[in-house]
Design a protein around this motif. Structure first.
Motif, short mmCIF file in Angstrom:
data_model
loop_
_atom_site.label_atom_id
_atom_site.label_comp_id
_atom_site.label_asym_id
_atom_site.label_seq_id
_atom_site.Cartn_x
_atom_site.Cartn_y
_atom_site.Cartn_z
N PRO A 62 0.89 -1.20 0.10
CA PRO A 62 -0.09 0.29 -0.03
C PRO A 62 0.72 1.33 -0.13
O PRO A 62 2.04 1.10 0.44
CB PRO A 62 -0.92 -0.11 1.21
N THR A 63 0.46 2.42 -0.48
CA THR A 63 1.08 3.68 -0.36
C THR A 63 1.22 4.09 1.10
O THR A 63 0.14 3.79 1.83
CB THR A 63 0.43 4.86 -1.23
N ILE A 64 1.92 4.84 1.36
CA ILE A 64 2.28 5.50 2.68
C ILE A 64 0.67 6.11 2.90
O ILE A 64 0.20 5.96 4.07
CB ILE A 64 3.22 6.54 2.83
N ARG A 65 0.32 6.97 2.05
CA ARG A 65 -1.01 7.82 2.20
C ARG A 65 -2.07 6.64 2.87
O ARG A 65 -2.84 6.97 3.70
CB ARG A 65 -1.34 8.29 0.95
N THR A 66 -2.17 5.55 1.80
CA THR A 66 -3.23 4.58 2.43
C THR A 66 -3.09 3.93 3.46
O THR A 66 -3.91 3.82 4.45
CB THR A 66 -3.39 3.40 1.20
N LEU A 67 -1.79 3.82 3.87
CA LEU A 67 -1.46 3.00 5.15
C LEU A 67 -1.63 4.00 6.45
O LEU A 67 -2.35 3.36 7.44
CB LEU A 67 0.21 2.61 5.24
N LEU A 68 -1.40 4.97 6.27
CA LEU A 68 -1.84 6.21 7.33
C LEU A 68 -3.18 6.36 7.46
O LEU A 68 -3.69 6.55 8.64
CB LEU A 68 -0.99 7.47 6.94
N LEU A 69 -4.03 6.29 6.31
CA LEU A 69 -5.45 6.38 6.49
C LEU A 69 -6.02 5.26 7.20
O LEU A 69 -6.72 5.58 8.11
CB LEU A 69 -6.17 6.37 5.20
N VAL A 70 -5.42 4.08 7.08
CA VAL A 70 -5.97 2.78 7.88
C VAL A 70 -5.46 2.95 9.21
O VAL A 70 -6.24 2.66 10.11
CB VAL A 70 -5.45 1.64 7.07
N LEU A 71 -4.34 3.41 9.34
CA LEU A 71 -3.75 3.16 10.72
C LEU A 71 -4.62 4.48 11.66
O LEU A 71 -5.02 4.18 12.74
CB LEU A 71 -2.37 3.61 10.76
N ASP A 72 -4.87 5.44 11.03
CA ASP A 72 -5.51 6.47 11.66
C ASP A 72 -7.10 6.13 12.06
O ASP A 72 -7.74 6.22 13.18
CB ASP A 72 -5.91 7.85 10.90
N THR A 73 -7.75 5.43 11.00
CA THR A 73 -9.06 4.76 11.07
C THR A 73 -9.02 4.01 12.56
O THR A 73 -10.05 3.65 13.26
CB THR A 73 -9.72 4.05 9.99
N LEU A 74 -7.87 3.06 12.60
CA LEU A 74 -7.87 1.94 13.60
C LEU A 74 -7.21 2.53 14.75
O LEU A 74 -6.98 1.97 15.91
CB LEU A 74 -6.91 0.83 13.06
N GLU A 75 -6.95 3.87 14.77
CA GLU A 75 -6.41 4.53 16.03
C GLU A 75 -5.18 3.85 16.49
O GLU A 75 -4.67 3.65 17.66
CB GLU A 75 -7.57 4.80 17.25
#
Length: 104
Positions: A62-75
């Motif tokens: 995954p792109t860094i952007r996608t990974l950061l979005l997922v990580l943020d969603t999962l807190e």
């Protein structure tokens, strides 16, 4: 082209990341669909990341952007470091992102 050892390391990293995300998602009682919706990505994309395998059969990337979005969603909070190096033979620049702190 990455060596066999580098491809295997990437595959294992993708699997480990996916398992970490799956555990975090299940702890929160959320479905893959809910995470994908909240992170504004497709369910297929999220499923690939969580399984650690892209549709091509290669390791998920995954792109860094996608990974950061997922990580943020999962807190999930991580601190990332970026490091760059240049291959002496080819002159090709490569950048590596490494988590400094990963949730327990």
């Amino acid at each position: 082209m990455p060596s066999r050892a580098e491809r295997e390391k990437h595959r294992m990293t993708a699997l480990c990341l996916g398992e970490t995300l799956r555990r975090a998602r299940l702890r929160k009682g959320l479905s893959q669909e809910q995470i994908a919706h909240q992170a504004a990505i497709t369910v297929r994309a999220y499923g690939c990341i969580e399984r650690g395998v892209a549709p091509s059969g290669q390791a998920a990337n995954p792109t860094i952007r996608t990974l950061l979005l997922v990580l943020d969603t999962l807190e999930i909070r991580v601190h990332l470091t970026l490091s760059s190096s240049t291959d002496d033979e080819t002159g090709q620049l490569s950048t590596t992102v490494r988590p400094v702190a990963w949730p327990a």
